[in-house]
Design a protein around this motif. Structure first.
Motif, PDB file in Angstrom:
ATOM      1  N   GLN A 292       0.643  -0.967  -0.323  1.00  0.00           N
ATOM      2  CA  GLN A 292       0.219  -0.598  -0.186  1.00  0.00           C
ATOM      3  C   GLN A 292       0.994   1.235   0.305  1.00  0.00           C
ATOM      4  N   CYS A 293       2.109   1.219   0.416  1.00  0.00           N
ATOM      5  CA  CYS A 293       3.398   2.868   0.794  1.00  0.00           C
ATOM      6  C   CYS A 293       3.804   2.603  -0.182  1.00  0.00           C
ATOM      7  N   ALA A 294       4.257   1.458  -0.830  1.00  0.00           N
ATOM      8  CA  ALA A 294       5.134   1.091  -1.972  1.00  0.00           C
ATOM      9  C   ALA A 294       5.450   1.829  -3.132  1.00  0.00           C
ATOM     10  N   SER A 295       4.247   2.035  -3.511  1.00  0.00           N
ATOM     11  CA  SER A 295       3.917   2.747  -5.154  1.00  0.00           C
ATOM     12  C   SER A 295       4.451   4.133  -4.603  1.00  0.00           C
ATOM     13  N   SER A 296       3.291   5.208  -3.585  1.00  0.00           N
ATOM     14  CA  SER A 296       3.428   6.169  -3.446  1.00  0.00           C
ATOM     15  C   SER A 296       4.918   6.320  -3.195  1.00  0.00           C
ATOM     16  N   TYR A 297       5.612   5.703  -2.849  1.00  0.00           N
ATOM     17  CA  TYR A 297       7.372   6.033  -1.884  1.00  0.00           C
ATOM     18  C   TYR A 297       8.044   6.545  -3.091  1.00  0.00           C
ATOM     19  N   HIS A 309      11.415  -3.050   6.677  1.00  0.00           N
ATOM     20  CA  HIS A 309      10.463  -1.330   7.163  1.00  0.00           C
ATOM     21  C   HIS A 309       9.089  -1.659   7.143  1.00  0.00           C
ATOM     22  N   LEU A 310       8.597  -1.156   8.398  1.00  0.00           N
ATOM     23  CA  LEU A 310       7.134  -1.491   8.761  1.00  0.00           C
ATOM     24  C   LEU A 310       6.674   0.224   8.033  1.00  0.00           C
ATOM     25  N   CYS A 311       4.925   0.051   7.505  1.00  0.00           N
ATOM     26  CA  CYS A 311       4.758   0.802   7.360  1.00  0.00           C
ATOM     27  C   CYS A 311       3.724   1.200   7.311  1.00  0.00           C
ATOM     28  N   VAL A 312       3.577   2.154   7.929  1.00  0.00           N
ATOM     29  CA  VAL A 312       2.886   2.937   9.210  1.00  0.00           C
ATOM     30  C   VAL A 312       1.960   4.190   8.882  1.00  0.00           C
ATOM     31  N   GLY A 313       0.959   3.597   9.002  1.00  0.00           N
ATOM     32  CA  GLY A 313      -0.201   5.653   9.027  1.00  0.00           C
ATOM     33  C   GLY A 313      -1.554   5.016   8.468  1.00  0.00           C
ATOM     34  N   ASP A 314      -3.030   5.184   8.958  1.00  0.00           N
ATOM     35  CA  ASP A 314      -3.950   4.863   8.325  1.00  0.00           C
ATOM     36  C   ASP A 314      -4.570   6.482   7.663  1.00  0.00           C
ATOM     37  N   PRO A 315      -4.863   5.406   5.758  1.00  0.00           N
ATOM     38  CA  PRO A 315      -4.970   6.252   5.039  1.00  0.00           C
ATOM     39  C   PRO A 315      -6.195   7.343   5.611  1.00  0.00           C
ATOM     40  N   HIS A 316      -7.051   6.984   6.816  1.00  0.00           N
ATOM     41  CA  HIS A 316      -8.502   7.266   6.892  1.00  0.00           C
ATOM     42  C   HIS A 316      -8.420   8.187   7.742  1.00  0.00           C
TER      43      HIS A 316
END
Length: 373
Positions: A292-297, A309-316
């Motif tokens: 969910q985070c890879a493409s944005s980064y 890595h841990l990707c942390v954060g609620d998209p909402h």
């Protein structure tokens, strides 16, 4: 003695066992040339042993034959408890001592015993379960500030860390290698709440002044590469020059295990923590699937998310990118608090679609245990 030294610096002699004095007396009483030869061999072995006398931090073998570390007795819970239970404090440690000094007393401690376990870690006297809040004055007692001096004389808290025992904090490697050239690394501050006040008070309750710890040693993960834009293996240890005394505002957090997380990780939320401007704060968050985070980064940061890595954060929810590098991601499991990650990358934009990146502490527990003493 049962405490054995592991070879150091490629020594060809391997491990040794300290030879008891009665053996020397027995050898001396033997007559003839064979006694002279035996005495020569014995003194040679003793010279080798003395030359490899164990020091603080050296590898050793425990009485059970496990790999250990030569540490101060106060840092080895099982042996400290053994000494306290015994009427004869000296004899209680005889087979476990690994140094030649009595002050400090050094013992060969199993590597799994030098870090605190619940309930000696991961406790705090207060925790307010609100959606997002400034921390209570006694909350998050494992939080640490890494202090730098700017070239113009100002004190800068450029990075955070998390206390894992009385002598060590975890932080991001890039906080110790590659920080701005305008800064000079100084010390670690513990027990802080509001950086703008010398004595912290909340309502009518005031705490002791924060404690500044000198930096004795920096241990950066060997696979970390300074300047690596992807922040691979971005984790490090800072060892103090002396132990810190625990208090209501200074306590260690626990390290996680695979067994613990596999059975409990989905039962409680994670919390991001750090200093919001001047006051310590925290917020609930979510560990998101990496994809969910890879493409944005890749698009916004030109960064490739690493397996550790841990990707942390609620998209909402608003992204918590206000916390600094080295700040911990924590989780409460079975009543104790554990460090799950160490902050390494904040997105250039705080858009809700981009999460923060944390180094997954679980991937480095063995390395951490191998390097603390």
């Amino acid at each position: 003695m049962q405490c054995k030294a592991l070879p150091r610096n490629g020594s060809p002699f391997g491990s040794f066992v300290r030879l008891p004095f009665p053996t020397i007396q027995a050898m001396a009483s033997t007559s003839g040339s064979s006694a002279v030869l035996r005495w020569f061999l014995l003194t040679t072995l003793l010279a080798i042993a003395i030359g490899q006398a164990l020091e603080l931090g050296d590898d050793c073998l425990t009485r059970a034959g496990d790999r250990g570390r030569c540490v101060e007795i106060e840092r080895c819970g099982p042996l400290l408890a053994r000494r306290e239970r015994s009427n004869n404090k000296t004899e209680a440690l005889g087979d476990f001592m690994c140094g030649d000094t009595t002050s400090p007393v050094l013992v060969c401690c199993s590597r799994n015993s030098t870090l605190p376990e619940p309930p000696q870690c991961g406790t705090q006297s207060a925790f307010r379960k609100l959606l997002h809040t400034q921390a209570h004055i006694n909350e998050l007692p494992w939080m640490a500030l890494i202090e730098y001096t700017h070239y113009d004389g100002r004190t800068i808290y450029y990075c955070d860390g998390v206390l894992i025992d009385a002598r060590n904090i975890l932080t991001a490697a890039h906080c110790l290698e590659g920080f701005p050239k305008t800064l000079r690394l100084e010390r670690v501050r513990l027990g802080e709440w509001n950086v703008s006040s010398s004595i912290d008070c909340e309502e009518e309750y005031c705490t002791d002044a924060p404690v500044d710890q000198g930096i004795g040693k920096i241990i950066v993960h060997p696979d970390y590469r300074r300047g690596d834009w992807n922040h691979g293996h971005d984790i490090a240890l800072v060892r103090f020059t002396r132990d810190v005394t625990y208090s209501e505002t200074i306590r260690p957090i626990c390290l996680p295990s695979v067994e613990l997380l596999s059975s409990n990780s989905n039962r409680s939320p994670v919390i991001v923590a750090g200093w919001e401007e001047e006051v310590k704060g925290w917020a609930y968050s979510t560990i998101r699937p990496q994809e969910q985070c890879a493409s944005s980064y890749r698009t916004q940061q030109l960064l490739t998310i690493q397996p550790e890595h841990l990707c942390v954060g609620d998209p909402h929810e608003p992204n918590n990118c206000r916390y600094t590098a080295g700040s911990p991601l924590v989780q409460q499991i079975n009543g104790s608090w554990y460090v799950r990650g160490i902050g390494c990358v904040q997105p250039s934009s705080c858009a809700s679609t981009v999460g923060n990146l944390y180094t997954d502490v679980l991937e480095y527990v063995e390395w951490i245990r191998d390097n603390v003493y």
